[in-house]
Enzyme design. Sequence first.
Site, PDB file in Angstrom:
ATOM      1  N   CYS A  82      16.480  10.365  -7.454  1.00  0.00           N
ATOM      2  CA  CYS A  82      17.392  11.224  -8.206  1.00  0.00           C
ATOM      3  C   CYS A  82      18.640  10.434  -8.553  1.00  0.00           C
ATOM      4  CB  CYS A  82      17.755  12.475  -7.402  1.00  0.00           C
ATOM      5  SG  CYS A  82      18.690  12.107  -5.908  1.00  0.00           S
ATOM      6  N   CYS A 103      20.348   8.627  -5.734  1.00  0.00           N
ATOM      7  CA  CYS A 103      19.777   7.319  -5.392  1.00  0.00           C
ATOM      8  C   CYS A 103      20.323   6.237  -6.318  1.00  0.00           C
ATOM      9  CB  CYS A 103      18.256   7.362  -5.498  1.00  0.00           C
ATOM     10  SG  CYS A 103      17.463   8.466  -4.325  1.00  0.00           S
ATOM     11  N   ASP A 123      29.769  -4.130 -46.685  1.00  0.00           N
ATOM     12  CA  ASP A 123      30.019  -5.398 -47.365  1.00  0.00           C
ATOM     13  C   ASP A 123      29.283  -5.344 -48.703  1.00  0.00           C
ATOM     14  OD1 ASP A 123      30.581  -8.270 -47.729  1.00  0.00           O
ATOM     15  OD2 ASP A 123      28.432  -8.482 -47.374  1.00  0.00           O
ATOM     16  N   ASP A 165      25.946  -8.509 -43.351  1.00  0.00           N
ATOM     17  CA  ASP A 165      24.820  -9.406 -43.098  1.00  0.00           C
ATOM     18  C   ASP A 165      25.217 -10.856 -42.920  1.00  0.00           C
ATOM     19  OD1 ASP A 165      25.568  -9.819 -45.797  1.00  0.00           O
ATOM     20  OD2 ASP A 165      23.591 -10.634 -46.234  1.00  0.00           O
ATOM     21  N   ASP A 184      31.140 -11.423 -42.264  1.00  0.00           N
ATOM     22  CA  ASP A 184      31.232 -10.031 -41.822  1.00  0.00           C
ATOM     23  C   ASP A 184      31.397  -9.898 -40.310  1.00  0.00           C
ATOM     24  OD1 ASP A 184      30.694  -9.339 -44.507  1.00  0.00           O
ATOM     25  OD2 ASP A 184      28.555  -9.521 -44.137  1.00  0.00           O
TER      26      ASP A 184
END
Length: 951
Positions: free
Chosen positions: A35, A38, A519, A838, A842
């Site tokens: 649980c 634990c 971008d 990309d 950026d």
Amino acid sequence: MQFLPKTIAEIQPEIIPVKESPPELVTFDVGGMKCAGCAKAVERQLMQYSGVISACVNLAVEVATVECQPGTVDAEALAKKLTDNGFPTRSRLGENQREAEAATIERRRQEIRQQINQLSIALILIILSGLGHVLGTQAPILSNIWFHWGLATLALLLPGRPIIVDGCRSLWRNAPNMNTLVALGAVTAYTASNAALLFPRMGWECFFDEPVMLLGFILLGKTLEQQARRRAASALQALIALQPAKARLVDFKLSSLDLRSEELPSNSTSEVYNPQYIEIPADRVRVGEWLQVLPGEKIPVDGEICEGKTTVDESMLTGESMPVLKQPPDAVAAGTINKSGAVVMRATRTGQETTVAQMVALVQAAQTRKAPIQNLADTVAGYFVYGVMGISVLTFLFWYFAGTHIWPSVLLGHGVMDMGHGAMNMGHGALGMGHGASGMGNQLSVTDYQLPIIHYQSPLLLSLKLAIAVLVIACPCALGLATPTAILVGSGIGAERGLLIRGGDVLERVHQLDTVVFDKTGTLTTGNLTLTDYLPVFQNSELDLNSDINVGNRQDACSTIDGVSGNRQDACSTISTISTIDNVSGNRQDVGSTISTISTIDGVSGNRQDACSTIDDVSGNRQDACSTISTISTIDGVSEGKQDVCSTIDGVSGNRQDACSTIDSKLLQIAAAVERGACHPIAAAILLEAQHQGLPLLAAEDFCTEPGFGVSALVEGRRVFAGNAEWMKEQGVAVATELSGSCKGKTAVYVASGGVLLGVIGLKDTLRPDAKAAVERLRGMGLRVMMLTGDTASAAAVTAQQLGLAAADVLAEVRPEGKARAIATLQAQGCKVAVVGDGINDAPALAQADVGIGLHCGTDVAVETAQIVLMRNALMDVVESIELGRATFNKIRQNLFWAFGYNTLGIPIAAGILLPATGILLSPAAAGAFMAFSSVSVVTNSLLLRRGFRA
């Protein structure tokens, strides 16, 4: 770039700070966690180890990730410590990922099989217990009290033994968990029933069926939960299984291939099917080695096709089911399936560097990162079991000393409804047992009890039953599973669709987004720029552009472009000065005389004699003593027949003779030589155009890239700059306003050397096919969409107009570091910003954003910086990733609401809060059933996330 030597008068001692090494990450497979308590205990034990900076434990996938100082943590010693403390642990350090995952899957299968066996025994015991009440006097043995005592004893010794042992050990280690609560409840019910059996004069009822049903329901719930968790993790396991185990290493480059057909039969005798090869494990392939892949086989590593043609199913990476044509020199990814033709490939990335291995690593990391919203649940879980045991004690004390005295009717049983009864209208129903004790002695009643059940209960027995119900109804599992199961399912769905979300914290930020910034180049546009203009200027440059062309003096008919001046001579007339553009006027004289000034473009006025034509819709006949200039046409879509004169750029067609075409080609050659040192779409476009024209690249060296500005290099011994207008100004190069206007709406690349402008190159980009639809969808989701670019304002305005973006939503001519500042400005205004990019430029903005979204087709820097990686080259995936993030986070909130709400309502009901007013009494078995199915409901709710994202 020049390096000037200088004399250092005195060398001063200097302390150079040593850059700290990044933290080391160690991953463990942790067993024995039942649980959230634990998981919290494991985190606490990990944090106590010297050198550990932070620890994160995921209950759903049973994985612990430890961030530690490099070289300070012995992974095996740490695993042994956890194992000794009751949590069997093994380190993933240095292990083969495929083998480690296979071992983990096998271990979980064994656990499920063991639970099913235990559940089968428990169900048999429940059936036998129920038959005793159904058959009654017809089966005296089954209805005997000692028979039910035997069933309860077997339940504790067989299926319940692991639960009781683990619960006691956890309590002894000061880390109580769910099993502790179940063990306390079952053992207490069994002990109280034994007391009633051995001492009948106390008047207690025997409820031996309570521990039988309690353990049965708990085991049923745990088995269903494990199955659901296994389904939730299936996407990651499928992703790992995609990694090929074997590779066919070709020890020579095939000399010939049968390429006449795209599909070759499996029994083909072509050399491609019968080469000399060695089969080796895929993880042992080295970069540069040649591999053979037959139809139907998986690509073993990332690489590029060298021989053959085929189609490849890349759906496991991109979610796109349509096979993709692959031929030399196309790239292929590990785990994708070769569909139609036999090929030979060269390995470019192997082992953990392959695309699928990186995807697996990203998904695994995502599943171990918690959402901040889970912090409250973790804090509660750390004290949950202690709190429940405390509430149980208080419940017992309250009802024994006060409650039964305040409401004595609860002891008489009038109107009391035992929620453990009712499923079969029996004394011992499907949800619990509770039969009257009066006159029963040591013999269980087999009489069917109708609701409400009226009987007398002692204060001690009633208080004890309520305390047991509190123990077993509390559900720490639901709290622990609320977040990780939702993240598990969400990240799995993303992986199937090529959307990699790095963790629960990212999901929470996605849910808060109100602004998406794109971008432009390579993101909103295809990034495949097309060269449309190259306008040579070559003003007084000392660069040797062409041995046949004197840059200062030009002969034999040149047209004028944008602020160009020079001396030109013709057979009978002398053009002493050609100044040209925009509202220039002059007097013109007839044949054989000197034309002092020729004015040209856009709104030209002046006295003209004997046939002079101008530019931009002005035409006329020109006569000269020895040469005939039939027509001079220039810029913006004008074409005419031309003799011994040069046409220009931007849509002008015509025959070019002599000087001008050579000048244009020379400018392109110089630009291509410089751009060879860059990896930007602009550079690729210029190099591609030079290649199409068959121009040899000039020798260049000492490349220097200035992100957001341009690139420079030494060409033929002189420093040449290629970049935007702002960079030209920094280099002391003047750029005429008219020249900038000639590339309006395009990306302009200026080329200069020695402080002199050589020319300008114009390029155009096209929008991605799904760009406009993606922008509209995002707006429909209530998000503000903006565009951020380092390109010119005019070029950005053209793209913005195509997308329907307002001027206020466009930020142009922004340098890379300026992009991060622009995002920070938006955040300072209270915006929650996602950035989609990309490229290297950026990366600062992606890092600054609340959520960075990187296209996998972009640079590695952008992918590593982004929090969401899109494997497909599609902008609609931005929309889908945000929708998936929102849906997953909503599931997390629903799960936490259910978990907290269940415990908040269930514990008071089990404690008897409804007993005085309504007579509702929750039996321990019913409480155990509710506890078991609460965690199942949380996992099931997470699995329902798939309904909204079906393929």
